[in-house]
Every structure is written in structure tokens, then in C-alpha cells.
Scaffold this motif. Sequence first.
Motif, mmCIF file in Angstrom:
data_model
loop_
_atom_site.group_PDB
_atom_site.id
_atom_site.type_symbol
_atom_site.label_atom_id
_atom_site.label_comp_id
_atom_site.label_asym_id
_atom_site.label_seq_id
_atom_site.Cartn_x
_atom_site.Cartn_y
_atom_site.Cartn_z
ATOM 1 N N UNK A 32 0.825 -1.201 0.000
ATOM 2 C CA UNK A 32 0.000 0.000 0.000
ATOM 3 C C UNK A 32 0.869 1.265 0.000
ATOM 4 N N UNK A 33 1.929 1.215 0.756
ATOM 5 C CA UNK A 33 2.808 2.396 0.847
ATOM 6 C C UNK A 33 3.429 2.717 -0.511
ATOM 7 N N UNK A 34 3.816 1.664 -1.211
ATOM 8 C CA UNK A 34 4.359 1.864 -2.558
ATOM 9 C C UNK A 34 3.345 2.554 -3.458
ATOM 10 N N UNK A 35 2.113 2.065 -3.374
ATOM 11 C CA UNK A 35 1.028 2.649 -4.176
ATOM 12 C C UNK A 35 0.819 4.124 -3.823
ATOM 13 N N UNK A 36 0.933 4.397 -2.528
ATOM 14 C CA UNK A 36 0.727 5.783 -2.076
ATOM 15 C C UNK A 36 1.768 6.715 -2.684
ATOM 16 N N UNK A 37 3.022 6.228 -2.689
ATOM 17 C CA UNK A 37 4.094 7.068 -3.238
ATOM 18 C C UNK A 37 3.873 7.307 -4.732
ATOM 19 N N UNK A 38 3.428 6.246 -5.417
ATOM 20 C CA UNK A 38 3.129 6.394 -6.847
ATOM 21 C C UNK A 38 2.043 7.442 -7.062
ATOM 22 N N UNK A 39 1.009 7.318 -6.256
ATOM 23 C CA UNK A 39 -0.122 8.241 -6.414
ATOM 24 C C UNK A 39 0.316 9.679 -6.132
ATOM 25 N N UNK A 40 1.141 9.847 -5.115
ATOM 26 C CA UNK A 40 1.630 11.190 -4.792
ATOM 27 C C UNK A 40 2.342 11.819 -5.994
ATOM 28 N N UNK A 41 3.195 11.008 -6.625
ATOM 29 C CA UNK A 41 3.910 11.505 -7.805
ATOM 30 C C UNK A 41 2.928 11.905 -8.901
ATOM 31 N N UNK A 42 1.954 11.033 -9.128
ATOM 32 C CA UNK A 42 0.952 11.317 -10.169
ATOM 33 C C UNK A 42 0.174 12.592 -9.868
ATOM 34 N N UNK A 43 -0.190 12.738 -8.604
ATOM 35 C CA UNK A 43 -1.006 13.900 -8.246
ATOM 36 C C UNK A 43 -0.211 15.187 -8.416
ATOM 37 N N UNK A 44 1.073 15.138 -8.053
ATOM 38 C CA UNK A 44 1.900 16.338 -8.228
ATOM 39 C C UNK A 44 2.005 16.692 -9.701
ATOM 40 N N UNK A 45 2.164 15.675 -10.526
ATOM 41 C CA UNK A 45 2.221 15.918 -11.963
ATOM 42 C C UNK A 45 0.880 16.493 -12.438
ATOM 43 N N UNK A 46 -0.188 15.920 -11.874
ATOM 44 C CA UNK A 46 -1.531 16.406 -12.224
ATOM 45 C C UNK A 46 -1.710 17.879 -11.904
ATOM 46 N N UNK A 47 -1.235 18.276 -10.748
ATOM 47 C CA UNK A 47 -1.344 19.692 -10.357
ATOM 48 C C UNK A 47 -0.580 20.566 -11.346
ATOM 49 N N UNK A 48 0.607 20.106 -11.735
ATOM 50 C CA UNK A 48 1.409 20.872 -12.685
ATOM 51 C C UNK A 48 0.695 20.993 -14.028
ATOM 52 N N UNK A 49 0.060 19.896 -14.475
ATOM 53 C CA UNK A 49 -0.665 19.915 -15.745
ATOM 54 C C UNK A 49 -1.809 20.921 -15.723
ATOM 55 N N UNK A 50 -2.545 20.913 -14.637
ATOM 56 C CA UNK A 50 -3.678 21.833 -14.544
ATOM 57 C C UNK A 50 -3.170 23.274 -14.556
ATOM 58 N N UNK A 51 -2.056 23.499 -13.863
ATOM 59 C CA UNK A 51 -1.500 24.855 -13.818
ATOM 60 C C UNK A 51 -1.081 25.318 -15.216
ATOM 61 N N UNK A 52 -0.473 24.398 -15.968
ATOM 62 C CA UNK A 52 -0.052 24.734 -17.332
ATOM 63 C C UNK A 52 -1.262 25.115 -18.175
ATOM 64 N N UNK A 53 -2.290 24.319 -18.047
ATOM 65 C CA UNK A 53 -3.513 24.558 -18.798
ATOM 66 C C UNK A 53 -4.126 25.911 -18.409
ATOM 67 N N UNK A 54 -4.096 26.204 -17.134
ATOM 68 C CA UNK A 54 -4.648 27.471 -16.651
ATOM 69 C C UNK A 54 -3.860 28.650 -17.226
ATOM 70 N N UNK A 55 -2.532 28.504 -17.258
ATOM 71 C CA UNK A 55 -1.712 29.606 -17.763
ATOM 72 C C UNK A 55 -1.973 29.851 -19.243
ATOM 73 N N UNK A 56 -2.161 28.766 -19.981
ATOM 74 C CA UNK A 56 -2.447 28.913 -21.409
ATOM 75 C C UNK A 56 -3.737 29.702 -21.594
ATOM 76 N N UNK A 57 -4.693 29.366 -20.755
ATOM 77 C CA UNK A 57 -5.987 30.044 -20.803
ATOM 78 C C UNK A 57 -5.820 31.538 -20.501
ATOM 79 N N UNK A 58 -4.957 31.815 -19.554
ATOM 80 C CA UNK A 58 -4.744 33.222 -19.170
ATOM 81 C C UNK A 58 -4.129 34.018 -20.317
ATOM 82 N N UNK A 59 -3.202 33.374 -21.032
ATOM 83 C CA UNK A 59 -2.589 34.056 -22.185
ATOM 84 C C UNK A 59 -3.652 34.354 -23.236
ATOM 85 N N UNK A 60 -4.506 33.377 -23.479
ATOM 86 C CA UNK A 60 -5.570 33.580 -24.466
ATOM 87 C C UNK A 60 -6.520 34.690 -24.028
ATOM 88 N N UNK A 61 -6.794 34.730 -22.744
ATOM 89 C CA UNK A 61 -7.694 35.778 -22.255
ATOM 90 C C UNK A 61 -7.067 37.151 -22.471
#
Lengths: 271, 92
Positions: A32-61
Motif C-alpha cells: 500500500x505504501x508503494x502505491x501511495x508514493x506512486x499516487x503522490x507523484x501522479x497527483x503532483x504531476x496532475x497539479x502541474x498539468x492543470x497549472x499549465x492549462x490554466x496559464x495557457x488560458x490566461x494568455x488567451x484571455x
Amino acid sequence: MGMGKRLSLIVKSKANKLLDKHEDPRETLDYSYEKQLQLLTQVRRGVADVATSRKRLEIQMQQLQASSDKLQSQAQQAVTAGRDDLAREALTRRAAANTQLADLQTQHADLQAQEEKLTQASQRLQAKVDAFRTRKETIKATYTAAEAETKIGEAVSGISEEMGDVGLAMQRAQDKTQQMQARAGAVDELLASGALDDVTAGPGSGGDDIQRELDALSAGTDVDAELAKLKGALPAGSGPAAIAGGESAPADEAAAPAEPQAVQPESGEQS
Amino acid sequence: MIARILGEGQYDVPDSALDELETLDVAVQAASDGGDQADFTRALTALLDRVRALGTPAADDYIGASDLVLPGADFTLAQAADLFTEEGLIHG
């Protein structure tokens, strides 16, 4: 039974299945702990992806806002020059830009909310993973496999629920990001097409015909002024008589033979 | 008791609130069965509001399963239904 109660039971039963996978329940802790660490990595990447998408939107605005502002001032210029037709065109395009802008603002708020939720989820998960690691070591050190079972059950079902929650937040954010990327692509195309008079578009990308006409208009005014100046400078008494025959051009251009048709239908290729 | 609002985290709710929350929870399920999105959102929001009002956020390092697992207020009926499927909240 209520919905929340039912869900809670489902979550627990799935966590129990997880526990049954390993003969020694303590192995489940490591797994379970291994899975947790994997998920943490994924979630951090997910946050970065959303931020990138948000910034693109801001440029367009920003681009859309710039277009809207420019069209507004073009409309003003056109009205000043007495060209209501151009002003109308500029205002029409401005309305289109503003509609897009309002839409993007809604999307932006939505995306920002997802980003915030995911960031918080990621922080919560981090805290739980840290706590889990400590508890895991305590359980392993203190209890025999048989004794540990209950404790492990609690820890694993608790963390599984947390992971499920975070995983879901991530999925929702990803869905939102994907929608946004498709939409962003469409807005980029719209901006590039010149339909909204993209001020960032370089030469050759079509676009700014309103500005061209306004420029031509003010150039024309300048020419008229120059002309008037020249006329004023003529010595008195010297009339236009020196240039003869200027009035008689036949204004019948429309009757000129049409240009040869660009596309000649080729009829010989029927099978 | 512990209640989780998905996307929000866990709340520690005093056991004295159990009956009230259970009634509201049953109403959410009924609204879901009825299939009307507005009814569902209304019932769900009522429940979530009570959880937030009566409960306190669980400690960061608390690790334990919840007695109630609730969709967030922005869940549609279909999204809530998905939670109950095989691919739902927890992947085996």
C-alpha cells in the motif's frame, strides 16, 4: 440505507479485498505504501498539468482582451472618420471577442477551482502518507502478524479511501484540463484566423483589414491635405487649362471583357 | 463518527448528530433514485451543509475509514452513480 452509508461500505469491502491479497498482512502495508508514493507523484504531476492549462488560458484571455480593446478603438476611429460601416464591423468583431472572453473566464474559474482542490488533496495525501509510514513501522515492529491484522485493516482501509478520493480529484481535474485543451485549440485557431483581429498575428497571417482601411483612410486625408497645400501654392491666374482632355475618360470599365475563367472544368475524365 | 466529503476531506462529527445525518443521507439516496438532478443536488447540499456545520475537519494525520462517504456538491447524478460501479472510488 443512505447513499453515504452505502458508499462507505463499498469502500471498506474493497479495502478488505486488498488485505486478502497478502498472506502476511504486514506485506499489505508495504504494498500500500508503494502505491501511495506512486499516487503522490501522479497527483503532483496532475497539479502541474492543470497549472499549465490554466496559464495557457490566461494568455488567451489577454489576447482576446487586447483584441477587444483594439477593436473598440478602431470603431472609435472609424466613427470619427465617418465610416459607420467599418465601425459596425469592428463592433461586431468586438462582440464576438467578448463572448469568447466571457466563456474563457468561466472556464478559467472552473479550472482554478479544480486546481485548488487538487492541490489541497495532494497536501492531504502527503500528510496521510507520512503518518502511514510512521504507523507502518510501528505496526511491523510491535505486533506479530496475527496481532497486527486489525491495526493494518484500519490503516489500509483509511488510506485506500483517501487514495480513492485523491484519485477521483485527479481524474476530474484531468477531464477538465482535456476539455480546456480542446477549447484552447479552437480559440487559438479563431485568433489565428483574424476573425477576431488578433493583434499578435504577424504580417502575412491575414487579419487586420479594418486597420488597413483606416490607415488608407487617414493616408487619403493626408493626400487631400497635401493636394490642397499644393493648389494653394499655385501662382494666381495659371489655370488647369494646360492639361487638356482630362475629363473624357470613358467610365465604362464594367463592360470590359471578363477575365478568363480560372477554373476550366475538364470534362474528359469520365470513366 | 467520521464523514468524508469527496474532494474536501474528512470531518469528525459528534455521534449525537448520527440520526439527523442518517435521515438526510437517506433523503439523498431517495433523490438519487428519483433521478431528478435538482432534487439530488438539493438533498445532497442539505446533507453536506450539516456535516460541515456539525463536524470539524479531521486531523491531517488521521488515517481511518469513514462512516459516511459523500459525493461533493458538484457531483452530478451520473457521477455519483459511477462511484458505485466496479471502477468506482477504490480500484482493487
